[in-house]
Design a protein around this motif. Sequence first.
Motif, short mmCIF file in Angstrom:
data_model
loop_
_atom_site.label_atom_id
_atom_site.label_comp_id
_atom_site.label_asym_id
_atom_site.label_seq_id
_atom_site.Cartn_x
_atom_site.Cartn_y
_atom_site.Cartn_z
N GLU A 1 -1.80 6.68 0.28
CA GLU A 1 -3.19 6.88 -0.14
C GLU A 1 -3.98 5.58 -0.05
O GLU A 1 -5.15 5.57 0.35
N GLN A 2 -3.35 4.47 -0.44
CA GLN A 2 -4.02 3.19 -0.38
C GLN A 2 -4.24 2.75 1.07
O GLN A 2 -5.28 2.18 1.41
N ASP B 1 0.81 -1.21 0.00
CA ASP B 1 0.00 0.00 0.00
C ASP B 1 0.85 1.27 0.00
O ASP B 1 1.82 1.38 0.75
N VAL C 1 -8.16 5.97 -6.23
CA VAL C 1 -7.34 5.11 -5.38
C VAL C 1 -8.01 3.74 -5.29
O VAL C 1 -9.22 3.64 -5.15
#
Length: 379
Positions: free
Chosen positions: A22-23, A19, A359
């Motif tokens: 943002e993820q 990740d 995203v």
Amino acid sequence: MDVQDCPARHPGPWLKIKDSPEQAKLRRELAGKGKIAFASNRDGNWEIYVCNADGSGQKNLTTNAGWDIYPRWTPDGKIIFFSDRDAKVTMAQIINQLMEPVANVGPWNLIRYPSSYRGSVAEEREVMPECGIYIMDADGSNVKLLVKEARTASLSHDGKLLSFERRGKTMTHNLASGEEFDGVRPYFGLARWPEFSPDGTRILVASMGDTRGQSPAALNLMATIFDLKSGGRPSGSLWNVNFGALTLCPRWRPDGKGILIVQGARDTRIQEIDLSEKPNEQGWLDGKTIGLATPAEQYIHAFPADGSDGDYVAFSLSPVHYIVRDRIARLGYKPWKDGNQIIWQELCVGQAEAGENNVWIQLTDGGYANRDADWYWGK
């Protein structure tokens, strides 16, 4: 195909979960936002799994030698699904040996069956008589057969009607009386993936449209909506929503005011169509492509399912065949005739918005196929 019938060497994951900030933020947002049911072949054959919306808590609900695929949540939190667990001739016996179609006619593949297979005409239209739609509790217990000779299915929101695909037709089954009838107009060919609208007044399918007087080669799958009478029978009112590229896996948005579709035979993408949109000159709705994994031309997006508020969408992600063809060929994987063999399908969740900077996160990365997502947000 089942993993047990793959070459001894497995190619492993093509994308690993790693990740970005943002993820990671999106994954935290998804915690507590319901559960996702999906099908996976990670255990050697197709089974139904469930996980939390952020990917945690993945669990196999079905553990048998049959194929268990196409899960759909019921309004009260149970799961219906397709299975061949009671079939004398299983899907694996046929499909796993059909790596090279004889011919391609419109949306069909005409296929050569194993010499040992002696099936009926009905069986050769993708559904064996002993296959069917089953129902189970959310923990995988209390499995029961609902209807035989059926594939992809949808339960109405009042729980009274089951609509399903049988040999290329959409049928509806009254669970109380046992009565069955055409779920859409009978001359609409190859009606697949039926789904009742949230308010139960419409049914959505992928269809070939009105097939009267037309050859299969001239037709293509499109999203079609039928208005329903009281009791679930189709009225005369229908709407072909889109036309052009191949349309697959149509799904209602949670508010019933729009749909999601998978469009394109090779550059497969997910599109959102607002039903209040003004039709174009040809009378179709254009829709907007949801920006998920980019660059989009390297990925196949499929099997979409909306979250509770429509802000998120679950989907399967796989590489376009030419990206990985050489890699899997060295391991002994036999390609389909057009080379479009899919080995990996990772379950993902992304922001359901048009644009290029959405995203999205992976929920799986084991290197197997994970597909047929359906999202439950009830209590």
